[in-house]
Enzyme design. Structure first.
Site, PDB file in Angstrom:
ATOM      1  N   CYS A  17       0.845  -1.195   0.000  1.00  0.00           N
ATOM      2  CA  CYS A  17       0.000   0.000   0.000  1.00  0.00           C
ATOM      3  C   CYS A  17       0.887   1.254   0.000  1.00  0.00           C
ATOM      4  O   CYS A  17       1.554   1.531  -0.986  1.00  0.00           O
ATOM      5  CB  CYS A  17      -0.968  -0.036   1.183  1.00  0.00           C
ATOM      6  SG  CYS A  17      -2.368   1.090   1.009  1.00  0.00           S
ATOM      7  N   HIS A  46      -3.421  -5.860   0.929  1.00  0.00           N
ATOM      8  CA  HIS A  46      -2.767  -6.087   2.218  1.00  0.00           C
ATOM      9  C   HIS A  46      -2.742  -7.566   2.600  1.00  0.00           C
ATOM     10  O   HIS A  46      -3.660  -8.051   3.271  1.00  0.00           O
ATOM     11  CB  HIS A  46      -3.506  -5.319   3.314  1.00  0.00           C
ATOM     12  CG  HIS A  46      -3.317  -3.842   3.276  1.00  0.00           C
ATOM     13  ND1 HIS A  46      -2.314  -3.196   3.968  1.00  0.00           N
ATOM     14  CD2 HIS A  46      -4.016  -2.872   2.632  1.00  0.00           C
ATOM     15  CE1 HIS A  46      -2.398  -1.894   3.760  1.00  0.00           C
ATOM     16  NE2 HIS A  46      -3.421  -1.665   2.945  1.00  0.00           N
ATOM     17  N   GLU A 102      -0.899  -8.812   4.876  1.00  0.00           N
ATOM     18  CA  GLU A 102      -0.696  -8.863   6.325  1.00  0.00           C
ATOM     19  C   GLU A 102      -1.997  -8.737   7.102  1.00  0.00           C
ATOM     20  O   GLU A 102      -2.031  -9.012   8.312  1.00  0.00           O
ATOM     21  CB  GLU A 102       0.306  -7.776   6.755  1.00  0.00           C
ATOM     22  CG  GLU A 102      -0.234  -6.375   6.878  1.00  0.00           C
ATOM     23  CD  GLU A 102      -0.402  -5.642   5.554  1.00  0.00           C
ATOM     24  OE1 GLU A 102      -0.717  -4.437   5.585  1.00  0.00           O
ATOM     25  OE2 GLU A 102      -0.231  -6.267   4.484  1.00  0.00           O
TER      26      GLU A 102
END
Length: 227
Positions: free
Chosen positions: A85, A200, A202
């Site tokens: 990002c 994302h 994560e």
């Protein structure tokens, strides 16, 4: 295995990155944006957020931070750098990856889960995914529209540097959430060691949240060391 997570003023996904790396068995340490020495680390993670408040452009000021000189040397040595990002935006602003991330076509901040197809599975980040698998990953950005000139796009496609591409989760026609050219969601450097992506991984590593599609991304890094 020891990874650095760079903390820029305004970053807000650093703890998510730490959780994901440690869940995969990787030792993660926070590094402040003023640091100039990354010796002793096996990888560097540039997290998402709004570094320096996104002033000028998203990632533009962070790309001039002292730590980025060390990140550049780190990448030139062939070691792994991941930008997610805002981290991807920083990598393009720093010239470590080609292209730019522009404002979403809808001119809104977009936060939702999207389909992301794996285009390459010969990289440490993707080796645990079947090629062509469509992952369900969160996005959260206002400036995520990948843009590059025609020559750069042709090189990215011709050299297989597009790693992730937006794709339908079901049969939706509007699967591209931001207008990225060629549906590009993530790219890699020519050496294969610097990766930037807008979705994302994560944020998709824990069963409690109902989605672990991002976990193999981090487990693949561990597998690379074990090879």
């Amino acid at each position: 295995m020891r990874w650095a997570i760079v903390r820029f003023p305004g970053a807000n996904c650093d703890e998510d990155a730490r959780f994901a790396l440690e869940k995969a068995g990787i030792r993660a340490e926070f590094v402040w944006h003023t640091e100039r020495d990354l010796r002793g680390f096996d990888g560097v993670f540039l997290p998402g957020g709004f570094s320096y408040g996104d002033y000028l452009r998203a990632g533009a000021l962070a790309a001039k931070s002292p730590v980025m000189e060390a990140v550049r040397r780190f990448a030139e040595e062939g070691r792994y750098v991941v930008g997610v990002c805002n981290g991807f935006q920083i990598l393009t602003e720093a010239g470590l990856l080609p292209g730019a991330l522009l404002a979403n076509l809808n001119l809104h901040f977009t936060c939702k889960e999207v389909g992301v197809r794996v285009e390459r599975n010969d990289l440490p980040f993707t080796r645990l995914y079947p090629r062509g698998q469509v992952l369900r990953l969160p996005i959260a950005h206002g400036e995520g529209r990948y843009y590059a000139d025609p020559e750069t796009l042709a090189r990215l496609e011709g050299e297989g540097l597009v790693v992730f591409r937006y794709a339908p989760l079901k049969d939706e026609a509007d699967y591209n959430p931001n207008g990225s050219l060629h549906d590009i969601a993530g790219i890699v450097s020519e050496k294969g060691n610097v990766l930037g992506m807008m979705p994302h991984p994560e944020r998709a590593v824990d069963e409690v949240l109902g989605n672990t599609d991002g976990l193999p991304f981090f487990l693949g890094l561990v597998r690379e060391v074990a090879r």
